[in-house]
Design a protein around this motif. Structure first.
Motif, mmCIF file in Angstrom:
data_model
loop_
_atom_site.group_PDB
_atom_site.id
_atom_site.type_symbol
_atom_site.label_atom_id
_atom_site.label_comp_id
_atom_site.label_asym_id
_atom_site.label_seq_id
_atom_site.Cartn_x
_atom_site.Cartn_y
_atom_site.Cartn_z
ATOM 1 N N GLU A 1 -6.174 -2.917 0.539
ATOM 2 C CA GLU A 1 -6.155 -2.107 1.537
ATOM 3 C C GLU A 1 -7.680 -1.535 1.789
ATOM 4 O O GLU A 1 -7.879 -1.558 3.149
ATOM 5 C CB GLU A 1 -5.066 -1.091 1.838
ATOM 6 C CG GLU A 1 -3.630 -1.706 1.966
ATOM 7 C CD GLU A 1 -3.368 -2.526 3.176
ATOM 8 O OE1 GLU A 1 -3.748 -2.309 4.284
ATOM 9 O OE2 GLU A 1 -3.156 -3.619 2.967
ATOM 10 N N THR A 2 -8.152 -1.194 0.801
ATOM 11 C CA THR A 2 -9.518 -0.631 1.130
ATOM 12 C C THR A 2 -10.396 -1.692 1.292
ATOM 13 O O THR A 2 -11.405 -1.568 2.107
ATOM 14 C CB THR A 2 -9.913 0.176 -0.477
ATOM 15 O OG1 THR A 2 -8.781 1.162 -0.668
ATOM 16 C CG2 THR A 2 -11.286 0.830 -0.106
ATOM 17 N N ASN B 1 -1.617 6.274 9.078
ATOM 18 C CA ASN B 1 -1.928 4.957 9.328
ATOM 19 C C ASN B 1 -3.432 4.908 8.947
ATOM 20 O O ASN B 1 -4.023 3.759 9.077
ATOM 21 C CB ASN B 1 -1.708 4.661 10.947
ATOM 22 C CG ASN B 1 -0.314 4.527 10.939
ATOM 23 O OD1 ASN B 1 0.595 4.162 10.043
ATOM 24 N ND2 ASN B 1 0.415 4.977 12.245
ATOM 25 N N LYS C 1 -5.589 4.029 3.787
ATOM 26 C CA LYS C 1 -5.208 2.747 3.360
ATOM 27 C C LYS C 1 -5.506 2.693 1.814
ATOM 28 O O LYS C 1 -6.276 2.693 1.283
ATOM 29 C CB LYS C 1 -6.047 1.729 4.027
ATOM 30 C CG LYS C 1 -6.334 1.929 5.471
ATOM 31 C CD LYS C 1 -5.225 1.315 5.955
ATOM 32 C CE LYS C 1 -4.918 1.381 7.559
ATOM 33 N NZ LYS C 1 -3.760 1.029 8.299
ATOM 34 N N VAL D 1 -10.233 -2.259 5.133
ATOM 35 C CA VAL D 1 -10.768 -1.217 5.592
ATOM 36 C C VAL D 1 -12.256 -1.523 5.811
ATOM 37 O O VAL D 1 -12.971 -1.285 6.842
ATOM 38 C CB VAL D 1 -10.686 0.054 4.972
ATOM 39 C CG1 VAL D 1 -11.865 1.264 5.739
ATOM 40 C CG2 VAL D 1 -9.317 0.542 5.143
ATOM 41 N N GLY E 1 0.789 -1.006 0.119
ATOM 42 C CA GLY E 1 0.065 0.083 -0.112
ATOM 43 C C GLY E 1 0.815 1.214 0.089
ATOM 44 O O GLY E 1 1.419 1.629 -1.035
#
Length: 852
Positions: A782-783, A774, A777, A786, A635
């Motif tokens: 990464e999304t 942090n 994302k 989340v 990421g």
């Protein structure tokens, strides 16, 4: 592990048209081998067994196995195949689940290698053999007596004191498999079971032997014994029959041995025959103690055998190192050596056996294998006798029972051009090299002697802690199906199993605790996301759409690793997103190159580093320079930085990560730098072997523990881990040419990390008023995380991203999270978590969301 390439049953047919090697004894003493009554039963026994006589006050005759590799030199693949096939039969007998929960125990000295091969055939069973060599500082887990043997006391000295169980506690559902070369009266094995059952009771035992030679009177004892201890006791044997002994055979045999030895000594005048025993004549040569020492490159941390236990992890390490070790031996052999013997040493049978099987693949010479022994047997130069010659030499391992003679049978006069002697370092003593020692005796009978020394394994309990890098009692990797739905060879998890610990917390509570500083994200787990039917259909469609694309990226990153990092890398995936990628890389290497690469999964936690105990385990079992860390994608590069910082304390490890996708421009070794949908990011445990994210909490993970994780067995019905792997692997062949072309370009290109992703994250953090990288994302993977694990504020999506964002939009809709389309986004999408998190705001599904 695959079955041996040579069928031992076919190989023993070579002896079918020659004189039976038991006829000399049978004719003089009236001893008979009788088959089990089936057609060909007598013939099969004669293929497996010959007969000899020994100087033993308890039993005159000796059954000499043609496939054991102790007294009769045999092809290593035949010897290994005999045990491996028995292991396969035991696995079929027990079923896969019980087989994986078994422990295998072999008998010293004759069956140490056989038992190890049986354990290999079983698959992932740990192995232990009894020993007659005491080791200072190692606590005995048990012991027993072998009444008919010349050396009766057996010790059990596992490094892991719980290998056989905890004293007084039952081991239900964990069979003990006991392996010996022959099951004659049954006394030794039954005495062993009785002694161990008192200490570590269990409900099932399996006895394994090459031949079951019990008398009719002894056969009924097994059923009675099982009823007596209240456990099931089964028997698996390759050959079945019995030995018929006439009255007075012990006395007649002793007299025959004494008479033959007197005659041999008198005819030779006490010279050479006294040293070698009766045997075929050999050219007179001056004894030559010179030999060539071969440095094997034995893998660090792998035991020399099963004396203190041998685990599936050890087995994987040894398998990967065998080809290189065999190549070193092959290079040291004289070019004109056409017949080569690999000679093991007493209890050290498995290491030289496996070296022999590998050597068969590295030389055109005819390779044979046998070992030295404590057992004194009469040698008679007759084709109808199993022991044609013997070498006699002093013990060279400082034995507990003091100095004495040792023997090598059927070596002198057998026409070997070279002998490769394999001993452990404890036995590499002056006595081995002295005039009259084993090396000198061999030098009189062959043109070349090679010496290969395997380092004697020193259990942690018997050495000072500062001399060991590994902390006490680090366990072996967890493997499926006991831990994870992956196949056991796919990955070994350097984790501890926390499946029975309640770790899940509601998502909104976790978010509040994490952002308030009250808890670290690794101290708990989110409630495992249960995908809707619509989302599962989307996953399947996404997989079908992108499988070939992923296969190409897998091939590219794997070929890059093989070209630049190591020809035989040890793959270490960062659990859990990296683990499916590691498995796919391993499968690519197998499919394209026939490589069986070790693969482990370890935990790394942002802000707390990588699991130091896992690194110590890896350093003890592999060359750190061969370790390649694997992750799914980058990421902003936080884990890349975390790993680099963590490895600064450990020598030899390369901190660079190999990833499937590197949209952040954070690494040099990648499959692609495009930010596209990787279907393994769409789900959590159900696409990752049913394993949770890793956990690091002080009350659960001690200073000498691996980080933890859970195995969600209850989600097996929705598990698509295997489907994901198989679907991608189906495209390996079709993308192979494209991979070769792409790798060629990559190897010539400048692939230095640009860290563009990190710069973009910093800009987005400031632009949206978050001020904490942090909580930004980036990337599809990464999304997705989340939306599955955290409480997102909004999603930034690249305008016209297309099908790669369908699952993102669906999840966002289900969570009531707005999707904002933007231009000039360096990623396909970015997930944002707002720092001013409060509970109370809810989305369309009633779940809490972040609000300002």
């Amino acid at each position: 592990m695959s079955a041996p390439r040579t069928s031992e049953r076919a190989a023993t047919k070579e002896t079918a048209n020659v004189v039976w090697s038991g006829s000399w004894v049978a004719e003089r003493l009236g001893v008979e081998l009788v088959g089990n009554g089936t057609p060909g039963g007598d013939g099969e026994l004669r293929e497996l067994l010959g007969l000899a006589l020994r100087r033993n006050p308890k039993r005159a005759h000796l059954l000499v196995s043609n496939v054991l590799g102790k007294h009769v030199p045999q092809r290593p693949s035949v010897v290994y195949g005999a045990g491996f096939e028995l292991g396969l039969r035991v696995r079929e007998h027990l079923g896969e689940e019980l087989a994986r929960r078994s422990v295998v125990l072999g008998y010293a000295e004759t069956a140490t290698g056989l038992g190890h091969a049986v354990a290999d055939g079983l698959g992932v069973a740990p192995y232990l053999h009894s020993t007659r060599r005491p080791v200072e500082g190692v606590v005995r887990a048990g012991g027993f007596e072998e009444s008919h043997s010349h050396a009766t006391s057996h010790l059990l000295l596992p490094e892991d004191p719980t290998l056989l169980g905890t004293r007084g506690e039952g081991r239900a559902g964990e069979p003990l498999v006991l392996v010996d070369d022959e099951f004659s009266t049954g006394n030794t094995v039954l005495n062993t079971i009785r002694a161990l059952h008192e200490l570590y009771p269990r409900d099932r035992y399996v006895i394994v032997a090459l031949v079951d030679m019990r008398s009719p009177a002894d056969r009924g004892r097994l059923t009675e014994f099982a009823a007596e201890i209240g456990a099931r006791v089964d028997l698996v044997a390759r050959g079945t029959g019995t030995v018929r002994l006439p009255d007075g055979v012990l006395e007649k045999g002793q007299a025959l041995v004494a008479a033959h030895e007197r005659a041999a000594e008198a005819s030779d005048g006490g010279g050479a025959a006294a040293a070698t025993g009766a045997g075929p004549s050999v050219p007179e040569r001056e004894a030559d103690t010179r030999c060539t020492r071969v440095e094997l490159g034995w893998p660090a941390g792998v035991p020399d055998g099963g004396r203190h236990g041998f685990t599936p992890g050890h087995r994987a390490s040894l398998e990967s190192a065998l080809p290189d070790m065999a190549a070193r031996v092959a290079d040291a052999l004289d070019g004109d050596a056409r017949r080569v013997l690999v000679l093991g040493f007493e209890e050290l049978m498995y290491a030289p056996l496996r070296l022999g099987t590998a050597l068969e693949d590295h030389t055109d010479a005819e390779v044979r294998y046998s070992t030295t022994t404590r057992s004194p047997v009469l040698a008679v130069d007759d084709p109808g006798y199993a022991i044609r010659s013997r070498l006699v030499f002093p013990a060279h391992d400082n034995p507990a029972d003091g100095p004495g003679e040792r023997f090598a049978y059927n070596v002198a006069g057998a026409g070997f051009d070279a002998v490769v002697v394999v001993v452990d370092s404890t036995a590499d003593t002056p006595e081995l090299h002295a005039p009259g020692g084993l090396l000198a005796e061999l030098a009189a009978h062959t043109a070349q002697v090679l010496l290969a020394v395997v380092p004697s394994y020193v259990p942690y309990a018997s050495s000072p802690a500062p001399e060991r890098q590994e902390p006490p009692m680090l366990p072996e990797p967890l493997r499926g199906p006991v831990f994870s739905s992956y196949e056991p060879d796919d990955v070994g998890w350097l984790l501890q199993d926390l499946s029975d610990t309640e770790l899940e917390a509601p998502t909104e509570e976790r978010e509040e605790a994490i952002q308030s500083g009250g808890a670290h994200y690794a101290e708990s787990l989110p409630v495992e996301y249960q995908p809707s039917a619509e989302y599962q259909d989307l996953f399947k469609a996404a997989l079908d759409l992108s499988a070939a694309r992923i296969a190409r990226a897998v091939g590219t990153v794997t070929e890059t690793v093989l070209a630049e990092r190591s020809p035989r890398p040890v793959l270490v995936s960062l659990a859990r997103a990296g683990t499916p990628v590691g498995v796919l890389m391993r499968r690519w290497a197998q499919h394209r190159h026939g490589l069986d690469l070790p693969h482990y999964a370890v935990s790394i936690v942002r802000g707390r580093g990588i699991d130091a105990n896992a690194l110590r385990w890896l350093a003890a079992h592999h060359n750190p320079a061969d370790v390649v860390f694997v992750d799914g994608w980058t990421g902003k590069g936080a884990i890349t930085r975390e790993l680099s910082a963590a490895l600064a304390e450990f020598e030899g490890f390369d901190p660079e990560i190999a990833v499937l996708a590197d949209p952040g421009g954070c690494v040099r070794t990648y499959g692609t730098r495009e930010d596209f949908l990787i279907p393994s990011a769409c789900l959590n445990s159900t696409v990752s072997g049913l394993i949770s994210r890793t956990v690091l909490r002080a009350d659960l993970v001690g200073p000498h523990d691996f980080h933890g994780a859970k195995f969600y067995r209850e989600l097996a019905d929705t598990d698509v881990s295997g489907h994901f792997l198989d679907t991608v692997a189906e495209h390996f062949d079709e993308v192979a040419d494209a991979v070769d072309a792409e790798v060629k370009e990559l190897l010539a290109a400048d692939r230095a990390p640009t860290w563009d992703g990190w710069a973009a994250v910093e800009r987005i953090s400031e632009e949206y008023g978050i001020h904490d990288v942090n909580l930004v994302k980036p990337g599809v993977g990464e999304t997705t995380r989340v939306l599955l694990r955290r409480v997102p504020w909004k999603i930034l999506a690249k305008r016209d991203a297309g099908a790669d964002l369908e699952h993102i939009r669906l999840l966002a809709e289900q969570r009531g999270v707005p999707v904002e389309e933007v231009d000039e986004l360096p990623y396909t999408c970015v997930g944002l978590i707002h720092p001013k998190y409060t509970r109370g705001a809810t989305g369309a599904d009633g779940k809490a969301v972040a609000s300002q």
